[in-house]
Write a protein that holds these residues in place. Structure first.
Motif, mmCIF file in Angstrom:
data_model
loop_
_atom_site.group_PDB
_atom_site.id
_atom_site.type_symbol
_atom_site.label_atom_id
_atom_site.label_comp_id
_atom_site.label_asym_id
_atom_site.label_seq_id
_atom_site.Cartn_x
_atom_site.Cartn_y
_atom_site.Cartn_z
ATOM 1 N N UNK A 1 0.803 -1.225 0.000
ATOM 2 C CA UNK A 1 0.000 0.000 0.000
ATOM 3 C C UNK A 1 0.840 1.281 0.000
ATOM 4 N N UNK A 2 2.162 1.167 -0.135
ATOM 5 C CA UNK A 2 3.030 2.341 -0.208
ATOM 6 C C UNK A 2 3.588 2.470 -1.618
ATOM 7 N N UNK A 3 3.517 3.696 -2.153
ATOM 8 C CA UNK A 3 4.096 3.997 -3.459
ATOM 9 C C UNK A 3 5.573 4.330 -3.254
ATOM 10 N N UNK A 4 6.449 3.382 -3.597
ATOM 11 C CA UNK A 4 7.883 3.548 -3.343
ATOM 12 C C UNK A 4 8.499 4.683 -4.151
ATOM 13 N N UNK A 5 7.786 5.170 -5.158
ATOM 14 C CA UNK A 5 8.292 6.282 -5.959
ATOM 15 C C UNK A 5 7.946 7.639 -5.339
ATOM 16 N N UNK A 6 7.157 7.611 -4.264
ATOM 17 C CA UNK A 6 6.717 8.869 -3.649
ATOM 18 C C UNK A 6 6.944 8.807 -2.136
ATOM 19 N N UNK A 7 8.200 8.892 -1.741
ATOM 20 C CA UNK A 7 8.570 8.886 -0.329
ATOM 21 C C UNK A 7 9.281 10.193 -0.002
ATOM 22 N N UNK A 8 8.811 10.879 1.019
ATOM 23 C CA UNK A 8 9.413 12.136 1.448
ATOM 24 C C UNK A 8 9.795 12.088 2.912
ATOM 25 N N UNK A 9 10.593 13.049 3.336
ATOM 26 C CA UNK A 9 11.049 13.114 4.731
ATOM 27 C C UNK A 9 11.241 14.571 5.112
ATOM 28 N N UNK A 10 11.028 14.859 6.398
ATOM 29 C CA UNK A 10 11.260 16.228 6.862
ATOM 30 C C UNK A 10 11.798 16.202 8.285
ATOM 31 N N UNK A 11 12.343 17.340 8.725
ATOM 32 C CA UNK A 11 12.793 17.485 10.099
ATOM 33 C C UNK A 11 13.224 18.906 10.376
ATOM 34 N N UNK A 12 13.341 19.192 11.680
ATOM 35 C CA UNK A 12 13.685 20.547 12.150
ATOM 36 C C UNK A 12 14.943 20.428 13.006
ATOM 37 N N UNK A 13 15.884 21.323 12.835
ATOM 38 C CA UNK A 13 17.112 21.347 13.622
ATOM 39 C C UNK A 13 17.936 20.086 13.337
#
Length: 727
Positions: free
Chosen positions: A583-595
């Motif tokens: 159920x995960x689209x491996x072509x559309x993976x993102x990541x974020x973070x602060x500091x």
């Protein structure tokens, strides 16, 4: 009767009801309206009698504040101790501090933040019996503190230590060499405040006749400057001392002021190292004996000294060492016989120890493959220690009682989630704050003997009811096997999740040493943002990789000398593992973070360019060479000693690998992670001919907030994430 009309009305009512119960979260709901704000108990203080407590109350109708006294057993308000509505000189105060005998209160007004913890303001002493108000100083001051007898107040003004006699009204200047960006007496410098988390660097002895304090000579510490743009024609420049990794620190020394002789003297110990920190000082129950903690620059050796200020002698009573680093805490507690309680990771997990006054181990109080996460105090009448731990799983917190000899341990809380206690002065009661991922904070009065709930205080039911009208997805906790470790994880799926469909994956993390993001507690504001993104049609996950906390010293300290190596490996591997789910689209993976999380998200996008499609980095460290000495060297030693550890894990040195979409954000007045980090990364990206998006928020610090700022920031990030992962 018109049945057609009735049917239409019923249908309209049902449709409206369904719509009302399925409202979508908006960014304005999160960052502007305050709809998701929880109720709490502000500035809770247990009175010395153990039967009452005080809180700071705000009256919205009169725009006034008051210190109100409540009874533990009935939870009824007993009286208002002082209200700003009755004080002509002080129409509003923001905090209060009692004298030991609770006959006087220091009230804070006009407080202005300096850095993360420090403030300067105007402070008054309110005498409860006479109902009189006394201004401590016409000028702005810092850290006013009662003497134990309540007859004097020590404070710092313009980097010098002062003492005001509340009986005579006389104020004496203790030091005179204080000077901005050179000498500080009794107040910590920037890096101590940020990384050792304290501001007041002076302490009264029990007899109120001596003050010990730390002097900071920051003359040789390099200066950092920031332009503050403001609204004037020319910007101003803020210049302050900031020791980056490997650079000169403040030279610290320990001093004593004798109030009877009015003399200053130096306090010295026989240190084994020249470059050191003094992260804590605390008087023992002996009016002549001061304890001081000395930490070497590598921070892997912490010495506890007892200094006899009358005999001018000192004795090393405890030496704590570690192959990586030793944590500094506020848990040191001296008992009546000057034996003391100490916490340590020396057996591989953080536990409580009892030593005699000469530093000989009496016993290890707590034991097990779990961590003590908070030390609450010692009840000498019952010979019982109260603490919080993760004995019930590393994502949960519970409150426990245990005898000083390590026997008769009792769990005092029963609900699974996060429990945190505030004990009455005599330890007969505690106010427990409980929450979990589905329960907003609940405040209850509990018996310290049994842990039983005596009464409910606050339960945030109004918020719970309001949230029922919104579409929320469950936060699902689990573990994921990555690089030989079972890592804690939570996942949020869209409310209409269909396992036969594929969804973009958005990863959030912080990943810093000893941190924890996967916790069974109530929502932060960011959690509502993740719900917002789930509503837009993506799966959001958070994984605490190697280096994070509460799973033992080895798990936490594996990243030593290599910040950003193992943590990045874990996030990349986790993304690949999750990307393999149907159920995960491996072509559309993102990541974020602060500091630290922004340092991580940048590295993951660059080094995991075959895995991540996009990343957002807010206020990131982009090279540990730019960050402060205390934090960075604790985990990396100095750049001179560990150049490869600094450079091989720096996002700046991996920009050539960028393939995906990158959004970089920083505040121009960030005194913590300087905007220099972003500027240097931007320049590296430009020279590597890599396209990216970025935003600078003028005059905003590391938190990037104020006015409409947070809403604007999260709109920008949301638009970017949705465009790159969904549209």
């Amino acid at each position: 009767m018109n049945y057609l009309k009735l049917s239409f009305c019923v249908c309209l009512f049902v449709t409206s009801l369904i719509s009302a119960q399925n409202k979508a979260i908006t960014l304005e709901d999160i960052w502007k309206t305050g709809k998701f704000r929880t109720e709490g108990m502000d500035a809770l203080h247990s009175m010395a009698n153990g039967q009452q407590y005080s809180v700071l109350d705000f009256n919205r109708s009169t725009r006034s504040t008051s210190v109100d006294i409540y009874d533990y057993q009935t939870l009824e308000k007993v009286k208002t101790l002082v209200s700003s509505s009755d004080l002509a000189e002080m129409p509003y105060f923001t905090s209060y501090t009692f004298s030991n005998d609770e006959q006087k209160v220091i009230l804070a007004g006009n407080e202005e933040a300096i850095y993360r913890h420090s403030v300067v303001g105007h402070y008054y002493v309110y005498d409860i019996a006479s109902e009189t108000l006394t201004l401590i100083s016409e000028d702005g001051i810092q850290e006013p503190t009662f003497s134990p007898d309540g007859e004097k107040v020590a404070f710092v003004k313009d980097n010098n230590l002062y003492v005001k006699d509340l009986v005579s009204g006389e104020t004496k200047m203790v030091t005179s060499d204080g000077e901005k960006n050179k000498i500080i007496n009794g107040i910590t410098d920037w890096v101590y405040e940020e990384e050792f988390a304290f501001v007041r660097a002076f302490d009264w002895n029990v007899d109120s006749d001596k003050i010990a304090f730390i002097k900071f000579d920051e003359s040789e510490v390099p200066e950092f400057s920031m332009d503050v743009y403001g609204k004037t024609l020319y910007p101003q420049q803020q210049v302050f001392k900031y020791p980056k990794a490997g650079e000169a620190n403040s030279k610290v020394s320990l001093h004593l002021y004798d109030l009877e002789s009015e003399k200053l003297s130096d306090l010295k110990v026989d240190k084994k190292y020249k470059d050191f920190y003094i992260p804590r000082i605390l008087w023992t129950n002996d009016a002549d004996v001061l304890s001081a903690q000395f930490l070497n620059r590598h921070q892997n050796a912490l010495d506890l000294w007892a200094i006899d200020t009358e005999k001018n002698t000192s004795a090393l009573i405890l030496a704590e060492t570690d192959k990586a680093y030793v944590d500094v805490t506020d848990n040191l507690t001296f008992l009546e016989d000057n034996s003391f309680i100490w916490t340590s990771e020396k057996d591989g997990y953080n536990h409580i120890y009892h030593y005699d006054k000469k530093g000989k181990l009496i016993n290890q109080v707590t034991k097990g493959n779990w961590e003590v996460t908070a030390y609450y105090g010692y009840n000498d009448d019952k010979d019982v220690i109260y603490y919080q731990s993760v004995e019930n799983g590393s994502i949960n917190r519970d409150v426990y009682a245990i005898k000083l000899n390590g026997r008769s341990k009792k769990r005092l809380t029963s609900e699974e989630g996060t429990n945190n206690a505030s004990f009455s002065a005599d330890f007969s009661y505690f106010i427990n704050t409980f929450s979990n991922t589905s329960t907003p904070p609940v405040y209850t009065l509990n018996s310290s003997k049994s842990g039983d709930v005596i009464k409910n205080i606050k339960d945030n039911k109004a918020l719970s009811q309001a949230l029922k009208t919104y579409t929320f997805s469950k936060k699902e906790f689990s573990t994921i096997s990555i690089n030989g470790n079972e890592l804690n994880m939570w996942m949020i799926k869209p409310a209409d999740f269909d396992a036969n469909k594929q969804y973009p994956l958005f990863m959030t993390q912080y990943s810093g040493p000893g941190s924890q993001e996967v916790a069974n507690s109530w929502n932060s504001y960011n959690d509502y943002w993740y719900q917002y993104l789930a509503q837009k049609g993506m799966v959001v996950v958070c994984i605490d990789g190697r280096g994070t906390g509460f799973k033992g010293a080895d798990f936490k300290k594996v990243t030593q000398n290599e910040l950003g190596k193992y943590e990045v490996e874990d996030q990349i591997e986790a993304a690949k593992t999750l990307g393999a789910l149907p159920y995960i689209d491996a072509e559309k993976i993102g990541i974020w973070g602060w500091s630290y999380g922004g340092f991580m998200s940048s590295n993951c996008l660059f080094q995991g360019n075959d895995t991540f499609k996009m990343a957002v980095a807010v206020a990131p460290v982009t090279s540990w060479r730019f960050y402060d000495s205390v934090y960075t060297e604790r985990y990396m030693t100095t750049p001179q000693e560990n150049a490869s550890g600094y450079d091989e894990n720096s996002p700046i040195n991996h920009v050539d690998k960028l393939k995906g979409d990158f959004l970089l954000i920083h505040g121009s007045a960030d005194d913590n992670v300087h905007v220099q980090n972003t500027m240097r990364l931007v320049e590296a990206l430009i020279q590597a001919d890599k396209q990216f998006e970025w935003a600078i928020y003028p005059d905003k610090n590391h938190g990037i907030y104020g006015g409409n700022t947070r809403l604007h920031l999260f709109k920008k990030m949301s638009d970017f994430v949705i465009e790159k992962l969904i549209d």
